[in-house]
Structures are given as structure tokens and as C-alpha cells.
Design a protein around this motif. Structure first.
Motif, PDB file in Angstrom:
ATOM      1  N   ALA A   1       8.456  10.653 -14.689  1.00 16.14           N
ATOM      2  CA  ALA A   1       7.926   9.639 -15.607  1.00 16.14           C
ATOM      3  C   ALA A   1       8.222   8.194 -15.054  1.00 16.14           C
ATOM      4  N   PRO A   2       7.433   7.135 -15.390  1.00 13.74           N
ATOM      5  CA  PRO A   2       7.651   5.862 -14.692  1.00 13.74           C
ATOM      6  C   PRO A   2       9.104   5.281 -15.206  1.00 13.74           C
ATOM      7  N   PRO A   3       9.566   5.672 -16.414  1.00 10.86           N
ATOM      8  CA  PRO A   3      10.896   5.090 -16.601  1.00 10.86           C
ATOM      9  C   PRO A   3      12.097   5.690 -15.909  1.00 10.86           C
ATOM     10  N   GLN A   4      11.955   6.996 -15.529  1.00 10.92           N
ATOM     11  CA  GLN A   4      12.863   7.792 -14.243  1.00 10.92           C
ATOM     12  C   GLN A   4      12.692   7.086 -13.134  1.00 10.92           C
ATOM     13  N   ILE A   5      11.251   6.793 -12.587  1.00 12.38           N
ATOM     14  CA  ILE A   5      11.353   6.235 -11.380  1.00 12.38           C
ATOM     15  C   ILE A   5      11.998   4.912 -11.414  1.00 12.38           C
ATOM     16  N   LEU A   6      11.731   4.175 -12.312  1.00 14.34           N
ATOM     17  CA  LEU A   6      12.357   2.707 -12.280  1.00 14.34           C
ATOM     18  C   LEU A   6      13.876   2.752 -12.428  1.00 14.34           C
ATOM     19  N   PHE A   7      14.486   4.004 -13.213  1.00 16.99           N
ATOM     20  CA  PHE A   7      16.082   4.070 -13.082  1.00 16.99           C
ATOM     21  C   PHE A   7      16.486   4.431 -11.893  1.00 16.99           C
ATOM     22  N   MET A   8      15.745   5.310 -10.891  1.00 16.33           N
ATOM     23  CA  MET A   8      16.187   5.858  -9.533  1.00 16.33           C
ATOM     24  C   MET A   8      16.273   4.648  -8.686  1.00 16.33           C
ATOM     25  N   ILE A   9      15.140   3.794  -9.022  1.00 19.20           N
ATOM     26  CA  ILE A   9      15.012   2.852  -7.936  1.00 19.20           C
ATOM     27  C   ILE A   9      16.249   1.682  -8.209  1.00 19.20           C
ATOM     28  N   SER A  10      16.395   1.377  -9.446  1.00 22.10           N
ATOM     29  CA  SER A  10      17.508   0.591  -9.827  1.00 22.10           C
ATOM     30  C   SER A  10      18.657   0.973  -9.468  1.00 22.10           C
ATOM     31  N   ARG A  11      18.928   2.224  -9.696  1.00 18.87           N
ATOM     32  CA  ARG A  11      20.419   2.918  -8.935  1.00 18.87           C
ATOM     33  C   ARG A  11      20.306   2.877  -7.590  1.00 18.87           C
ATOM     34  N   GLN A  12      19.470   3.229  -6.794  1.00 21.36           N
ATOM     35  CA  GLN A  12      19.628   3.151  -5.254  1.00 21.36           C
ATOM     36  C   GLN A  12      19.833   1.529  -4.933  1.00 21.36           C
ATOM     37  N   VAL A  13      18.870   0.537  -5.363  1.00 17.66           N
ATOM     38  CA  VAL A  13      19.169  -0.949  -5.057  1.00 17.66           C
ATOM     39  C   VAL A  13      20.671  -1.134  -5.411  1.00 17.66           C
TER      40      VAL A  13
ATOM     41  N   GLY B   1       0.951  -1.322  -0.164  1.00 17.80           N
ATOM     42  CA  GLY B   1       0.063   0.012  -0.036  1.00 17.80           C
ATOM     43  C   GLY B   1       1.044   1.064  -0.018  1.00 17.80           C
ATOM     44  N   VAL B   2       1.820   1.346   0.804  1.00 14.82           N
ATOM     45  CA  VAL B   2       2.778   2.390   0.882  1.00 14.82           C
ATOM     46  C   VAL B   2       3.589   2.520  -0.531  1.00 14.82           C
ATOM     47  N   GLY B   3       3.878   1.449  -1.135  1.00 10.34           N
ATOM     48  CA  GLY B   3       4.885   1.389  -1.997  1.00 10.34           C
ATOM     49  C   GLY B   3       3.901   2.024  -3.208  1.00 10.34           C
ATOM     50  N   GLN B   4       2.643   1.732  -3.311  1.00 11.42           N
ATOM     51  CA  GLN B   4       1.876   2.404  -4.607  1.00 11.42           C
ATOM     52  C   GLN B   4       1.484   3.573  -4.328  1.00 11.42           C
ATOM     53  N   GLN B   5       1.359   4.194  -3.008  1.00 11.72           N
ATOM     54  CA  GLN B   5       1.148   5.682  -2.906  1.00 11.72           C
ATOM     55  C   GLN B   5       2.264   6.298  -3.067  1.00 11.72           C
ATOM     56  N   MET B   6       3.510   5.900  -2.663  1.00  7.03           N
ATOM     57  CA  MET B   6       4.641   6.513  -3.152  1.00  7.03           C
ATOM     58  C   MET B   6       4.829   6.770  -4.900  1.00  7.03           C
ATOM     59  N   LEU B   7       4.588   5.451  -5.418  1.00 14.46           N
ATOM     60  CA  LEU B   7       4.571   5.678  -6.717  1.00 14.46           C
ATOM     61  C   LEU B   7       3.863   6.832  -7.467  1.00 14.46           C
ATOM     62  N   GLN B   8       2.487   6.767  -6.905  1.00 12.92           N
ATOM     63  CA  GLN B   8       1.493   7.795  -7.205  1.00 12.92           C
ATOM     64  C   GLN B   8       2.041   9.248  -7.028  1.00 12.92           C
ATOM     65  N   GLN B   9       2.613   9.293  -5.753  1.00  7.62           N
ATOM     66  CA  GLN B   9       3.163  10.543  -5.450  1.00  7.62           C
ATOM     67  C   GLN B   9       4.273  11.032  -6.338  1.00  7.62           C
ATOM     68  N   LEU B  10       5.071  10.215  -6.859  1.00  7.72           N
ATOM     69  CA  LEU B  10       6.160  10.660  -7.657  1.00  7.72           C
ATOM     70  C   LEU B  10       5.685  11.131  -8.869  1.00  7.72           C
ATOM     71  N   MET B  11       4.803  10.209  -9.534  1.00  9.03           N
ATOM     72  CA  MET B  11       4.078  10.529 -10.569  1.00  9.03           C
ATOM     73  C   MET B  11       3.515  11.829 -10.622  1.00  9.03           C
ATOM     74  N   PHE B  12       2.796  12.170  -9.895  1.00 10.26           N
ATOM     75  CA  PHE B  12       2.194  13.378  -9.333  1.00 10.26           C
ATOM     76  C   PHE B  12       3.080  14.634  -9.217  1.00 10.26           C
ATOM     77  N   GLU B  13       4.267  14.338  -8.964  1.00  9.99           N
ATOM     78  CA  GLU B  13       5.284  15.460  -8.938  1.00  9.99           C
ATOM     79  C   GLU B  13       5.991  15.659 -10.145  1.00  9.99           C
ATOM     80  N   GLY B  14       5.436  14.879 -11.222  1.00 10.78           N
ATOM     81  CA  GLY B  14       6.099  14.980 -12.471  1.00 10.78           C
ATOM     82  C   GLY B  14       7.124  13.766 -12.793  1.00 10.78           C
TER      83      GLY B  14
END
Length: 335
Positions: free
Chosen positions: A239-251, A224-237
Motif C-alpha cells: 500500500a502507498p502508506p507502507q511504501i512511504l514509511f519504508m522510503i522514509s525509514r531508508q532515508v 521514469g524509473v522512480g514511477q516504474q518502481m512505485l507501480q511495481q511495489l503497488m503491483f506486489e501488494g
């Protein structure tokens, strides 16, 4: 005149050099009378020839030497080995450089720029009495917050104490990044006081904080928190590919930190090697790498690769693929 600008804060060193240049007269005339040397490679003969030359159609000649003091630090000596002939040649070079910098003509201004000089530096000891020495350590805590206030004032703005604290926490001591964020905030505020809400809205590191929260949620089985943070990031502008890149970089960073800690490398060395200049990003990455097992991190990393392939091959659209990733990671695996 001789200046020594030393310390790891390269932003402030660069600004100090700019200030020195501004005090030397017409910029166009000075540029044709400016010489920049790599201190790790230059010879006393090369420097002496330029230092003693009269400036052309200008009152001053500027010499900038980068990395010369570090070359003669005790640490550098140890790493180069023991040969007696080399030691003798090195001593001769030190004496030659001391002679050059302590006998500069009135028309020559020399600036030595170094990140770290080390201890027991014979060249520094020989010339510092004749130099204007400025030290530029990395700023933290109260000193960094004071720098933020001063920078905002310089940009013609005002900032609340709470916003200063948030900037200090989110961006850390990278003054190149900090100065850019402050300029952006001052432009956005248009004369009014910069508030916490402005920092949260505009500063890129707040997005990084949300990436941390999303990674924590996914690794901690909190769909639930993960889905909420995903929506928040997209709301802030974002793009999903950028989110995927940043998560991959962090891991990937977390896995690297875990591996280097296992090799008993000092934390300061790990931070430098990974290029994590922001203390906020470094401490959060260190905290996360200690919270989760290597197996769990690798599991997420492989899932991220699968998600990337699914998006690129058109199996799923990018937003759906990220939602599936969160659901799968929160229902399987062990922490």
C-alpha cells in the motif's frame, strides 16, 4: 552434565537448547524442574542451591544461565574499573562458579548461554574441560548457503542453487527471518523445487531491494524509473502508506549512517546500533549513504514529511501524493 552454547547466532543457540531439552525426558515434568538465571545478576549461592537440589518427580533438573561467561570476560573487567576489593570478590565468585559447574550432581544439567565471551575468560578456562562446548558464529557465504539447503530439506522441500544464492543475498545471516522465509517458500512450493521466481515473489527482502531502487531513482533524478518502481511495489501488494514509511525509514538510516561515519565509528558498530542484521540491507544502505550528499538526503526527508502531511490532511490521495513527490524530487535539488 554441563553445556556451553556461545556465539552471536542466537537462532542456532536457541535450537541447540531446544535439542538439549528434548533429550531430558517428558517436557511437562522438565518444565517444573527448570530454572533460568540472569548471569549478570545471579550469585554463586543462588546457583548452588538449585544445582544441588534433587529434581521433583523427574530424572533431571535443568539450569539455564544467560550471560554469566560474558560477565567474567577480560573486556567486561576493563569496563568496570580497577578497585582491588572488587577484583578480589570477583575472583572468589569465579572460583565458586568453577566449583559449582565442575561438581554438578548426575541429576543436574546446566546450560550456559552467551553471545560473546571475549578473550582470556577465567571462568570459561576453569570449566570448559568438563563441558560440551558449542560455538555459533554468524553464518555468511558458503556456510550460510549450506544452512539454507539443509533447512529447506528439513522443511521437506527442494531448492535450486540459483534460489539459494538469491536468498543468501536478499535475507543475509538473520536466521530467524531466514527460517520464516524458507517455511513460507516450502509451503508455497507444495513439494516442487523452490525457484528464483518463488523467492522474488514471496520473500519480503525483494521488496526491500525495490525500495532501494526507488530511493536511488528519486535521489538520482530518474523520474521514469522512480514511477516504474512505485507501480511495481503497488503491483506486489504494498500500500502507498507502507511504501512511504519504508522510503522514509531508508532515508533516515542513510542520514544516521552518514553521521556515524563522520564520527569515525567502526562499520560493525554502526550496523549493530542500527539493527541491520541483513548484510544485504547493511551494505546497500552504506553504499547509498556514500553516494548522496547530506543536503540531498535531508531535502528528500523533508519532502517525505510534507507528503505524509498531505495524505493525512486529505490534500492528495496517497498514490497521487507519492507521484508528486517523485516528480518534485527529480526536478529540483542537487545531488
Amino acid at each position: 552434565m554441563l553445556y556451553i552454547l556461545a556465539g552471536p547466532d542466537d537462532f542456532s543457540r536457541t535450537e541447540a537448547l531446544t535439542g538439549i531439552k528434548k533429550g531430558l525426558g517428558d517436557a511437562s515434568m522438565l518444565s517444573s524442574n527448570t530454572s533460568v538465571f540472569d548471569g549478570k545478576k545471579t550469585t554463586p549461592g543462588e546457583l548452588a542451591a538449585v544445582a544441588q537440589a534433587m529434581p521433583f518427580l523427574s530424572e533431571k533438573r535443568l539450569i539455564v544461565v544467560e550471560g554469566l561467561l560474558e560477565r567474567f570476560s577480560s573486556d567486561a573487567s576493563k569496563s568496570r574499573g580497577k578497585k582491588t576489593t572488587r577484583a578480589s570478590a570477583k575472583q572468589n565468585d569465579i572460583e565458586s562458579y568453577i566449583n559449582i559447574f565442575t561438581n554438578l550432581p548426575e541429576s543436574t544439567v546446566a546450560v550456559l548461554i552467551d553471545g560473546e565471551m571475549g578473550k582470556n575468560n577465567p571462568l570459561f578456562d576453569g570449566i570448559s574441560a568438563k563441558a560440551k562446548v558449542s560455538s555459533f558464529p554468524l553464518l555468511k557465504g558458503e556456510r550460510l548457503m549450506q544452512w539454507i539447503k539443509n533447512r529447506v530439506t528439513k522443511e521437506g522441500g527442494k531448492i535450486s542453487p540459483e534460489a539459494v544464492k538469491l536468498l543468501e543475498k536478499q535475507v543475509g545471516g538473520d536466521l530467524w527471518v531466514m527460517s520464516g522465509e524458507i517455511a513460507k517458500l516450502a509451503t508455497f512450493a507444495l513439494g516442487r523445487q523452490i525457484e528464483v521466481e518463488d523467492v522474488s515473489r514471496l520473500v519480503g527482502y525483494t521488496r526491500q531491494a525495490n525500495i532501494f531502487s526507488m530511493v536511488d531513482a528519486v535521489l538520482g533524478f530518474k523520474a521514469g524509473v522512480g514511477q516504474q518502481m512505485l507501480q511495481q511495489l503497488m503491483f506486489e501488494g504494498m500500500a502507498p502508506p507502507q511504501i512511504l514509511f519504508m522510503i522514509s525509514r531508508q532515508v533516515r538510516l542513510m542520514i544516521q549512517v552518514k553521521a556515524m561515519l563522520k564520527e569515525r565509528k567502526p562499520q560493525s558498530e554502526i550496523q549493530m546500533k542500527l539493527g541491520l542484521n541483513s548484510d544485504f540491507v547493511w551494505h546497500k544502505t552504506l553504499e547509498q549513504s556514500n553516494m548522496y550528499s547530506l543536503e540531498r538526503l535531508k531535502e528528500l526527508y523533508h519532502k517525505l514529511l510534507d507528503t505524509d502531511v498531505a495524505i493525512k490532511t486529505g490534500k492528495y490521495n496517497d498514490e497521487l501524493a507519492l507521484n508528486i513527490l517523485i516528480a518534485e524530487m527529480c526536478s529540483t535539488g542537487t545531488s
